[in-house]
Design a protein around this motif. Structure first.
Motif, PDB file in Angstrom:
ATOM      1  N   ALA A 124      68.755  88.837   2.275  1.00  0.00           N
ATOM      2  CA  ALA A 124      69.885  89.673   2.692  1.00  0.00           C
ATOM      3  C   ALA A 124      71.168  88.853   2.765  1.00  0.00           C
ATOM      4  O   ALA A 124      72.237  89.303   2.329  1.00  0.00           O
ATOM      5  N   GLU A 125      71.091  87.641   3.302  1.00  0.00           N
ATOM      6  CA  GLU A 125      72.265  86.783   3.380  1.00  0.00           C
ATOM      7  C   GLU A 125      72.743  86.393   1.982  1.00  0.00           C
ATOM      8  O   GLU A 125      73.952  86.325   1.714  1.00  0.00           O
ATOM      9  N   PHE A 126      71.787  86.132   1.101  1.00  0.00           N
ATOM     10  CA  PHE A 126      72.138  85.734  -0.261  1.00  0.00           C
ATOM     11  C   PHE A 126      72.843  86.872  -1.006  1.00  0.00           C
ATOM     12  O   PHE A 126      73.867  86.655  -1.656  1.00  0.00           O
ATOM     13  N   THR A 127      72.309  88.070  -0.925  1.00  0.00           N
ATOM     14  CA  THR A 127      72.940  89.189  -1.641  1.00  0.00           C
ATOM     15  C   THR A 127      74.292  89.536  -1.024  1.00  0.00           C
ATOM     16  O   THR A 127      75.210  89.933  -1.747  1.00  0.00           O
ATOM     17  N   ARG A 128      74.431  89.383   0.287  1.00  0.00           N
ATOM     18  CA  ARG A 128      75.744  89.612   0.899  1.00  0.00           C
ATOM     19  C   ARG A 128      76.764  88.606   0.376  1.00  0.00           C
ATOM     20  O   ARG A 128      77.935  88.942   0.168  1.00  0.00           O
ATOM     21  N   TYR A 129      76.336  87.371   0.173  1.00  0.00           N
ATOM     22  CA  TYR A 129      77.236  86.359  -0.379  1.00  0.00           C
ATOM     23  C   TYR A 129      77.736  86.779  -1.759  1.00  0.00           C
ATOM     24  O   TYR A 129      78.929  86.640  -2.074  1.00  0.00           O
ATOM     25  N   LEU A 130      76.838  87.302  -2.592  1.00  0.00           N
ATOM     26  CA  LEU A 130      77.246  87.712  -3.929  1.00  0.00           C
ATOM     27  C   LEU A 130      78.227  88.874  -3.889  1.00  0.00           C
ATOM     28  O   LEU A 130      78.998  89.080  -4.831  1.00  0.00           O
ATOM     29  N   ARG A 131      78.212  89.635  -2.807  1.00  0.00           N
ATOM     30  CA  ARG A 131      79.158  90.749  -2.665  1.00  0.00           C
ATOM     31  C   ARG A 131      80.456  90.308  -1.995  1.00  0.00           C
ATOM     32  O   ARG A 131      81.309  91.141  -1.683  1.00  0.00           O
ATOM     33  N   GLY A 132      80.607  89.023  -1.757  1.00  0.00           N
ATOM     34  CA  GLY A 132      81.842  88.522  -1.162  1.00  0.00           C
ATOM     35  C   GLY A 132      81.695  88.016   0.252  1.00  0.00           C
ATOM     36  O   GLY A 132      82.688  87.622   0.873  1.00  0.00           O
ATOM     37  N   GLY A 133      80.469  88.010   0.791  1.00  0.00           N
ATOM     38  CA  GLY A 133      80.259  87.510   2.145  1.00  0.00           C
ATOM     39  C   GLY A 133      80.298  85.995   2.220  1.00  0.00           C
ATOM     40  O   GLY A 133      80.420  85.310   1.200  1.00  0.00           O
ATOM     41  N   ARG A 134      80.184  85.480   3.412  1.00  0.00           N
ATOM     42  CA  ARG A 134      80.253  84.037   3.633  1.00  0.00           C
ATOM     43  C   ARG A 134      78.885  83.497   4.028  1.00  0.00           C
ATOM     44  O   ARG A 134      78.078  84.206   4.652  1.00  0.00           O
ATOM     45  N   VAL A 135      78.631  82.260   3.653  1.00  0.00           N
ATOM     46  CA  VAL A 135      77.408  81.559   4.042  1.00  0.00           C
ATOM     47  C   VAL A 135      77.798  80.166   4.525  1.00  0.00           C
ATOM     48  O   VAL A 135      78.918  79.713   4.279  1.00  0.00           O
ATOM     49  N   PRO A 136      76.905  79.474   5.224  1.00  0.00           N
ATOM     50  CA  PRO A 136      77.224  78.095   5.631  1.00  0.00           C
ATOM     51  C   PRO A 136      77.604  77.242   4.426  1.00  0.00           C
ATOM     52  O   PRO A 136      77.135  77.465   3.302  1.00  0.00           O
ATOM     53  N   ALA A 137      78.469  76.262   4.667  1.00  0.00           N
ATOM     54  CA  ALA A 137      78.993  75.439   3.577  1.00  0.00           C
ATOM     55  C   ALA A 137      77.886  74.767   2.778  1.00  0.00           C
ATOM     56  O   ALA A 137      77.980  74.631   1.560  1.00  0.00           O
ATOM     57  N   ARG A 138      76.830  74.337   3.449  1.00  0.00           N
ATOM     58  CA  ARG A 138      75.701  73.711   2.754  1.00  0.00           C
ATOM     59  C   ARG A 138      74.483  74.615   2.953  1.00  0.00           C
ATOM     60  O   ARG A 138      73.915  74.664   4.042  1.00  0.00           O
ATOM     61  N   SER A 139      74.114  75.317   1.904  1.00  0.00           N
ATOM     62  CA  SER A 139      73.003  76.254   2.032  1.00  0.00           C
ATOM     63  C   SER A 139      72.211  76.340   0.735  1.00  0.00           C
ATOM     64  O   SER A 139      72.751  76.116  -0.359  1.00  0.00           O
ATOM     65  N   VAL A 140      70.939  76.666   0.868  1.00  0.00           N
ATOM     66  CA  VAL A 140      70.060  76.889  -0.275  1.00  0.00           C
ATOM     67  C   VAL A 140      69.268  78.168  -0.031  1.00  0.00           C
ATOM     68  O   VAL A 140      68.998  78.549   1.109  1.00  0.00           O
ATOM     69  N   TYR A 141      68.905  78.823  -1.110  1.00  0.00           N
ATOM     70  CA  TYR A 141      68.059  80.015  -1.071  1.00  0.00           C
ATOM     71  C   TYR A 141      66.732  79.603  -1.693  1.00  0.00           C
ATOM     72  O   TYR A 141      66.647  79.345  -2.894  1.00  0.00           O
ATOM     73  N   LEU A 142      65.695  79.456  -0.862  1.00  0.00           N
ATOM     74  CA  LEU A 142      64.384  79.016  -1.322  1.00  0.00           C
ATOM     75  C   LEU A 142      63.603  80.213  -1.851  1.00  0.00           C
ATOM     76  O   LEU A 142      63.382  81.185  -1.119  1.00  0.00           O
ATOM     77  N   THR A 143      63.174  80.159  -3.099  1.00  0.00           N
ATOM     78  CA  THR A 143      62.403  81.248  -3.693  1.00  0.00           C
ATOM     79  C   THR A 143      61.080  80.714  -4.217  1.00  0.00           C
ATOM     80  O   THR A 143      61.022  79.619  -4.779  1.00  0.00           O
ATOM     81  N   PHE A 144      60.015  81.500  -4.033  1.00  0.00           N
ATOM     82  CA  PHE A 144      58.674  81.132  -4.476  1.00  0.00           C
ATOM     83  C   PHE A 144      58.122  82.280  -5.320  1.00  0.00           C
ATOM     84  O   PHE A 144      57.920  83.384  -4.819  1.00  0.00           O
ATOM     85  N   ASP A 145      57.884  82.021  -6.603  1.00  0.00           N
ATOM     86  CA  ASP A 145      57.419  83.070  -7.507  1.00  0.00           C
ATOM     87  C   ASP A 145      55.909  83.268  -7.441  1.00  0.00           C
ATOM     88  O   ASP A 145      55.154  82.337  -7.138  1.00  0.00           O
ATOM     89  N   ASP A 146      55.490  84.489  -7.741  1.00  0.00           N
ATOM     90  CA  ASP A 146      54.102  84.900  -8.012  1.00  0.00           C
ATOM     91  C   ASP A 146      53.316  85.351  -6.791  1.00  0.00           C
ATOM     92  O   ASP A 146      52.361  86.107  -6.928  1.00  0.00           O
ATOM     93  N   GLY A 147      53.623  84.878  -5.590  1.00  0.00           N
ATOM     94  CA  GLY A 147      52.856  85.279  -4.415  1.00  0.00           C
ATOM     95  C   GLY A 147      51.527  84.570  -4.318  1.00  0.00           C
ATOM     96  O   GLY A 147      50.492  85.185  -3.997  1.00  0.00           O
ATOM     97  N   ALA A 148      51.516  83.266  -4.570  1.00  0.00           N
ATOM     98  CA  ALA A 148      50.284  82.482  -4.487  1.00  0.00           C
ATOM     99  C   ALA A 148      49.868  82.278  -3.033  1.00  0.00           C
ATOM    100  O   ALA A 148      50.709  82.207  -2.131  1.00  0.00           O
TER     101      ALA A 148
END
Length: 535
Positions: A124-148
């Motif tokens: 939710a924070e990541f998609t808000r950023y893409l719409r013009g929202g703000r995030v902490p200056a140093r941030s990462v979005y951790l994603t894990f594919d496949d659902g292992a």
């Protein structure tokens, strides 16, 4: 007269007692087996979690206490202006796949991120950023594919230890199947309840390769029209669309039906998009079908740099930095530093940042050349041609308003020149070719260059160049007097003009020496001003 009836009642009670005792014995005999079966079923639904590895590397010293650590190097980078998306797959100690990261490696990587001052984002924070929202200056979005299953069994405890969050992208048709590899719905429920995880889309049953033509070639089932052997043909565009829509809608329904929020982010299987498919222009686009259901899509490979930002938001697709079994802490920190979006003003002297330049072209590996060669500080190729390099191609993908100052030196004869490209990687790049007595400005990609202007210069071995870049116009100045203005086609979205810079030095004459850049500066410009400083 009364004894016989009593004896008959006792006799009649004996068979009933024997049946009751037999039933009790059977129940007692079955209890251990029933308990064992229930425990087995429980294990099938929820595997035992493993603690954070006892022998994991010690947390790296604080950045200020160990200037040579990867975390310290990352902390010294210019203050970033946007997040980086990291792409993981499975986490387990005995994985044989190159995409499986060990719990120890994950723990070391998250430790380094925390030491460098990074925080993690929810979807939710990541998609808000893409719409013009703000995030902490140093941030990462951790994603894990496949659902292992390793996400529950190993990664969850590591995340908890670092108080970090992540997103898991589920192949919903595999959830609960082959439980030795994939998550169960019970495990997913517990992960969601922890607040550390949210769950996003990765298809229902389209994460596989299938035959796509009569020759037997195989490709992603999501992004290709499949071969129908019974009919001796490919799917029609309508059949392809129906199949993909059914799959995507089933995936969303499975997740919401199990109590999860509706997913808003989708990760392409195998990172293969429409560019990698047999779909033709005008046929149903998987990206369009996905954008109808998700706010943004993720892939690890794109035709142009698409880090999180305005350009990616307009495209609806974001590029991720992939983490594999071979990714060490230092490699990860270097990758994040290179991929982090930064403003032009954060790197006012880019020639002093050689690690962020990437050589390209036929001469990139000739004679031990390196980025410093562009500034005259390194070996030069023995053969003639052009040596070129891009600066922070991903971190600069969203630059729209900036000024470039350059001093070209070593310009002699007619056989050498320097090259400066702005808006590199966009749909509207502009390139300035500067020689001893001439400047040429061209627009378009190298394969489709169009000369916009040519001006004669007073012959000199050194010229000063200033290029002012704005979304609507680019102004080129040479030695403060020669001026060329190139306008962007009316109605062009700013996202299509965004891009960074590239340099090149060329020598084609038989005796012409190599030129070089004696200076290079970068500065931000206010978007409200025109490129030449007017209003």
């Amino acid at each position: 007269m009364t004894a016989a009836p009593r004896s008959g009642k006792r006799a009649a009670a004996r068979p009933f007692a024997r049946v009751l005792l037999s039933l009790l014995a059977a129940v007692l005999l079955c209890l251990p087996f029933g308990a064992a079966w229930q425990y087995h079923a429980y294990r099938q639904a929820v595997a035992r979690q493993e603690p954070v590895p006892e022998h994991a590397p010690e947390p790296a010293p604080e950045a200020g206490k160990n200037p040579g650590s990867p975390a310290a190097a990352l902390a010294r980078q210019p203050r970033p202006s946007g997040p980086v998306v990291l792409a993981y797959h499975d986490v387990r100690p005995d994985g044989h796949s190159p995409y499986t990261v060990t719990p120890e490696a994950l723990d070391a990587q998250l430790t380094a991120l925390a030491d460098a001052g990074y925080t993690t984002l929810t979807s939710a924070e990541f998609t808000r950023y893409l719409r013009g929202g703000r995030v902490p200056a140093r941030s990462v979005y951790l994603t894990f594919d496949d659902g292992a299953q390793g996400l529950w069994q190993y990664a969850d405890r590591v995340l908890a230890a670092h108080r970090m969050r992540a997103a898991a992208f589920l192949i919903t048709g595999q959830v609960g199947r082959r439980h030795s590899y994939y998550l169960s719905w019970d495990e997913i429920r517990r992960m969601a309840e922890s607040g550390r995880w949210d769950f996003q889309g990765h298809t229902h049953d389209s994460h596989h390769r299938a035959t796509v033509d009569a020759a037997g070639h195989r490709g992603s089932a999501l992004t290709n029209r499949l071969w129908l052997p019974g009919a001796g043909r490919r799917e029609t565009p309508a059949e392809y669309r129906r199949r993909v829509v059914r799959d995507l809608d089933r995936s969303v329904a499975e997740m919401t039906g199990h109590g999860l929020p509706r997913p808003t982010v989708f990760a392409y299987p195998f990172s293969e998009t429409a560019e990698d498919s047999n779909l033709r222009p005008g046929e149903p686009s998987p990206q369009r079908l996905l954008r109808q259901r998700f706010a943004v899509t993720l892939t690890n490979a794109t035709g142009s740099a698409l880090p999180p930002g305005p350009r990616a938001a307009a495209a609806g697709r974001v590029q991720r930095l992939e983490v594999t079994a071979r990714t060490g802490v230092r490699e990860l920190m270097e990758g994040i530093a290179e991929w982090t979006p930064v403003a032009p003003g954060a790197v006012p002297r880019p020639l002093r940042d050689p690690a962020r330049w990437r050589l390209r072209g036929d001469l990139a590996t000739a004679g031990g050349v390196r980025p410093g060669s562009l500034a005259g500080h390194g070996p030069l190729p023995a053969r003639r041609g052009c040596l070129a390099a891009d600066y922070r191609s991903i971190g600069s993908a969203d630059w729209t308003g900036y000024a470039v100052g350059a001093t070209a030196a070593g310009l002699r004869g007619t056989g050498n020149h320097t090259v400066l490209t702005v808006r590199k990687g966009s749909r509207h790049p502009l390139t300035v070719y500067l020689s001893r007595d001439r400047v040429r400005v061209a627009t378009g990609s190298p394969a489709r260059l169009r000369t916009a202007a040519v001006r004669e210069l007073a012959p000199a071995s050194r010229h000063r160049l200033r290029v002012l870049v704005g979304p609507g116009r680019i102004a080129v100045r040479v030695d403060g007097s020669t001026r060329i203005a190139v306008r962007t086609p009316a109605g062009t979205p700013a996202s299509r003009t965004a891009g960074g810079i590239a340099l090149g030095i060329c020598t084609t004459g038989a005796r012409a020496p190599w030129p070089h850049f004696a200076a290079l500066t970068l500065a931000d410009r206010r978007p409200a001003t025109t490129p030449d400083g007017g209003r």
